[in-house]
Motif scaffolding. Sequence first.
Motif, mmCIF file in Angstrom:
data_model
loop_
_atom_site.group_PDB
_atom_site.id
_atom_site.type_symbol
_atom_site.label_atom_id
_atom_site.label_comp_id
_atom_site.label_asym_id
_atom_site.label_seq_id
_atom_site.Cartn_x
_atom_site.Cartn_y
_atom_site.Cartn_z
ATOM 1 N N ASP A 129 0.830 -1.209 0.000
ATOM 2 C CA ASP A 129 0.000 0.000 0.000
ATOM 3 C C ASP A 129 0.858 1.250 0.000
ATOM 4 O O ASP A 129 1.722 1.436 0.879
ATOM 5 C CB ASP A 129 -0.915 0.018 1.233
ATOM 6 C CG ASP A 129 -1.931 -1.102 1.218
ATOM 7 O OD1 ASP A 129 -2.857 -1.045 0.404
ATOM 8 O OD2 ASP A 129 -1.768 -2.054 2.021
ATOM 9 N N ASN A 130 0.652 2.115 -0.971
ATOM 10 C CA ASN A 130 1.327 3.414 -1.101
ATOM 11 C C ASN A 130 2.844 3.272 -1.227
ATOM 12 O O ASN A 130 3.582 4.203 -0.906
ATOM 13 C CB ASN A 130 0.995 4.346 0.073
ATOM 14 C CG ASN A 130 -0.426 4.854 0.019
ATOM 15 O OD1 ASN A 130 -1.024 4.935 -1.064
ATOM 16 N ND2 ASN A 130 -0.989 5.184 1.169
ATOM 17 N N ILE A 131 3.298 2.135 -1.710
ATOM 18 C CA ILE A 131 4.732 1.968 -1.977
ATOM 19 C C ILE A 131 5.016 2.411 -3.414
ATOM 20 O O ILE A 131 5.659 3.429 -3.640
ATOM 21 C CB ILE A 131 5.193 0.518 -1.739
ATOM 22 C CG1 ILE A 131 4.859 0.077 -0.321
ATOM 23 C CG2 ILE A 131 6.706 0.407 -1.984
ATOM 24 C CD1 ILE A 131 5.486 0.918 0.759
ATOM 25 N N SER A 132 4.517 1.636 -4.367
ATOM 26 C CA SER A 132 4.626 2.052 -5.769
ATOM 27 C C SER A 132 3.268 2.455 -6.333
ATOM 28 O O SER A 132 3.188 3.274 -7.245
ATOM 29 C CB SER A 132 5.213 0.925 -6.623
ATOM 30 O OG SER A 132 6.539 0.668 -6.238
ATOM 31 N N PRO A 170 1.771 11.679 -2.218
ATOM 32 C CA PRO A 170 2.463 10.802 -3.164
ATOM 33 C C PRO A 170 2.719 9.424 -2.571
ATOM 34 O O PRO A 170 2.719 9.250 -1.343
ATOM 35 C CB PRO A 170 3.779 11.536 -3.414
ATOM 36 C CG PRO A 170 4.040 12.260 -2.122
ATOM 37 C CD PRO A 170 2.674 12.686 -1.621
ATOM 38 N N THR A 171 2.938 8.443 -3.430
ATOM 39 C CA THR A 171 3.441 7.160 -2.949
ATOM 40 C C THR A 171 4.917 7.323 -2.580
ATOM 41 O O THR A 171 5.561 8.319 -2.942
ATOM 42 C CB THR A 171 3.312 6.074 -4.022
ATOM 43 O OG1 THR A 171 4.175 6.417 -5.126
ATOM 44 C CG2 THR A 171 1.872 5.950 -4.505
ATOM 45 N N HIS A 211 7.733 9.846 -4.365
ATOM 46 C CA HIS A 211 8.506 10.843 -3.606
ATOM 47 C C HIS A 211 9.998 10.634 -3.795
ATOM 48 O O HIS A 211 10.747 11.605 -4.000
ATOM 49 C CB HIS A 211 8.138 10.764 -2.127
ATOM 50 C CG HIS A 211 8.843 11.787 -1.285
ATOM 51 N ND1 HIS A 211 8.524 13.128 -1.308
ATOM 52 C CD2 HIS A 211 9.883 11.666 -0.409
ATOM 53 C CE1 HIS A 211 9.319 13.794 -0.485
ATOM 54 N NE2 HIS A 211 10.152 12.924 0.077
ATOM 55 N N LEU A 212 10.445 9.373 -3.748
ATOM 56 C CA LEU A 212 11.866 9.095 -3.910
ATOM 57 C C LEU A 212 12.357 9.493 -5.299
ATOM 58 O O LEU A 212 13.500 9.933 -5.459
ATOM 59 C CB LEU A 212 12.149 7.610 -3.661
ATOM 60 C CG LEU A 212 11.912 7.092 -2.235
ATOM 61 C CD1 LEU A 212 12.170 5.596 -2.172
ATOM 62 C CD2 LEU A 212 12.779 7.828 -1.225
ATOM 63 N N GLU A 213 11.496 9.334 -6.289
ATOM 64 C CA GLU A 213 11.899 9.658 -7.657
ATOM 65 C C GLU A 213 11.946 11.156 -7.922
ATOM 66 O O GLU A 213 12.671 11.605 -8.814
ATOM 67 C CB GLU A 213 10.932 9.013 -8.645
ATOM 68 C CG GLU A 213 11.093 7.510 -8.794
ATOM 69 C CD GLU A 213 10.145 6.938 -9.828
ATOM 70 O OE1 GLU A 213 10.528 5.964 -10.504
ATOM 71 O OE2 GLU A 213 9.030 7.461 -9.967
#
Length: 639
Positions: free
Chosen positions: A215-218, A230-231, A235-237
Motif C-alpha cells: 500500500d502506497n509503496i509504488s 504521493p506514494t 517521492h523518492l523519484e
Amino acid sequence: MTGLVQDSVYQTEALIAEDIDAYLDQHQHKTMLRFITCGSVDDGKSTLIGRLLYDSKMIFEDQLEALTADSKRVGTQNGEIDFALLVDGLAAEREQGITIDVAYRFFSTEKRKFIVADTPGHEQYTRNMVTGASTADLAVILIDARKGVLTQTRRHSYLAHLIGIKNLVLAINKMDLIGYDQTRYDAILADYTTFANSIGITAFTAMPISGFKGDNISLRSDAMPWYDGPTLMEHLETVEVSVDDDRAKPFRMPVQWVNRPNLDFRGFSGQVATGSVGPGDRVRVLPGGKTSTISRVVTLDGDLDQAVAGQSVTLCLADEIDCSRGNVIVLADAPPETADQFETTLVWMDDEPLVVGRAYWLKLGTQTVSATVREPKYQLNINTMDHLAAKTLDLNAIGVAEIITDRPLVFEPYAQNRTLGGFILIDRISNATVAAGMLHFSLRRAQNVHWQATDIRREEHAALKNQQPRVLWFTGLSGSGKSTIANEVEKALALMNRHTFLLDGDNVRHGLNKDLGFTEADRIENIRRVGEVAKLMADAGLIVLTAFISPFRAERDMIRAMLPPGEFIEIFVETPLEVAEQRDVKGLYKKARDGQLKNFTGIDSPYEAPTNAEIRVNTVEMTPAEAAEFIVRQIMPLK
C-alpha cells in the motif's frame, strides 16, 4: 532476395544497438539518491526495501523462486512473499528476525538510481545506523502503526537531523494491521510532529504505508482513500537532492596520497569536498599555509578544465611546496580555520565507556591526530531532550564535550562541511571505532595561546650537560620494585657525572597531583601531567627517571609520542602478581583484597603489560642492583 533479408537483419541489429546505447546513456545520466531506512526493531525496514526492489523489477527469477521457497519455510500466509528475507542476508538476522549489519542495496527506475541502506533498529546497533546515515541524502523513518513513536524512533530521528540529512520521510507502516485507521495515523503523526519540532526538524513528508501489502509503496492504496499525498516511490523519484550547495562553497580537497609515478610527475590526489578548481587558480596548502597555482587537473580520462565537488582528481601545482597526506588544499583567499581545541557532539559507539583524558586517534577526512576528550558538558536525554550531567558517555549516548588534539586540525563546522567537520575516534590499542563526532567551533583559548619561541634550543641544553636527554619510564605492578631500581639507576648515573632527576609516583602525588584520586580518569590525568613534566625536563637536557605503575598502554604511548624518536625508553619491571603481593610492604594488596581500596591495579583494575618495551627486567631473577646495572648497560652510551 537473400541480400534484402541480410540488409533487414543488419538494420534491425543496428536499431537494437542504437536503442541499447540510448538506454545506457539515459541510465548513466540518471541522478543518484542515497537513502536509509531507520526506526525501531521490527518496524518493517527490511520488508519495505524488499518491496521496493520487487516493485522496481530488480529481482531475478532465481532470486524470486528462492525467496518464495524461503517465505513458505517461515510460514507466511496465503503463499505471500516475505520481502524482508531478500535483504536480511546474514544468517544471524534470519535466525533472529532482526537486522544486525547495514545492508546496502542498489535499484533503479526509469527516473532515478538508488542506493538504500537498511540500518539496524535494535538499540545495541545504533552505531551501525550512524554509519549508514553518514552518506545519505534522505532518511525514511518507519513507525509501526500499532506501537507509535518509540525511543529508538526519537533517537534515529535526532541522529538523522544531527548528521545533517535534510530530506526526511515519516512512513507509518503496517497500516493493514490496524485496519487502515486514519484516526490512529493522525494521532501518531501529531505525536511525531511535536517531537520533531522540539529537536529542530521543521519539515518532513509523512505517508501511511504497508510494506508487506504494498500500500502506497509504488501504487496508491485503495484502502486509504483519505490519503492524497504521493506514494513512497513517487517521492523518492522526485525529491530534490541539491548537489549544487557543495559546489557553491569555497574549494577544499583533503589530500589522500602523493601521486609520484616517476621523476617527471608529482601530483596530489583526493576527492574534492566542496567548491571547484581549475588550472590557474591560486590555492593554499594547510596547515602549513604555503601558496601556489594549479597547473593541471588530472584524471584517468585526461586533464580537466575544472574539477567540482564529488570528483576524484590529481592536482598538480606550479611550485614545489611541501604537501602530503593529511594536508588540505584550499582556495588561497578563503581558507578554513585551523585549531587544536573544539566543542563537539559525540555519539558514543563502543561497549566500553568514554575514558576522560585518555588519548584516542581522531580521524577527520585524511587527517589523523591524537586527541583527548574532556569531561562531557552534558548528555542528551533522547526522550525529553533534557541536558543531563555526565562524567562519561556509555554505548549509544549522545553528549557534548570539548576535545583537545596534539596538533592543529584543518576544519570547518559540521553544519557547513561534512568532510572537514565530521570525525571518528579510534581506540589506540584495539583500533576499534569508538565514537562519531561533529565539530561545532574552535575554542577561543586555542586561538589566543601561542607557542613562544626561545633562542636557546633543547640541543644546546643537552650540549651544556654533555649528554643526550632520555626519559627512562619504569612501569610495573605495585611492589614490583620500580622505585627501588630507578633509585639505583640514578645513583649509578650520578657516579658517571650525568644530570638526572627522578619522578616517583608517590612523591608526585604529594604535590603536583595531590588533587587526583585513583579512578581510571584520574590515573590517566596523573600520567599525562607527569609526561608533560618529564618532557620539559628532557627539553632542559636532563635524563629523567619516572617510576609509575602507569597501567594503560595508551597513556604510555601518549608520552612516547610527546618526545623525539629514541628518547623514550620503556622499562618493564616484570614481577608476577603473587610475588608483588608477597612483598606488599605498604599493605595495599591486602586492603584491595578486603574491598577497602577500590580501583587497585592487578586486583579490580587491569594492568596492560608492555608488548614492545625497550628494556625488560625480571625482579624474581635478579636483585635491584643487578637490574640497575643491566639497565645502565642497555642505555649507554648517553652522549
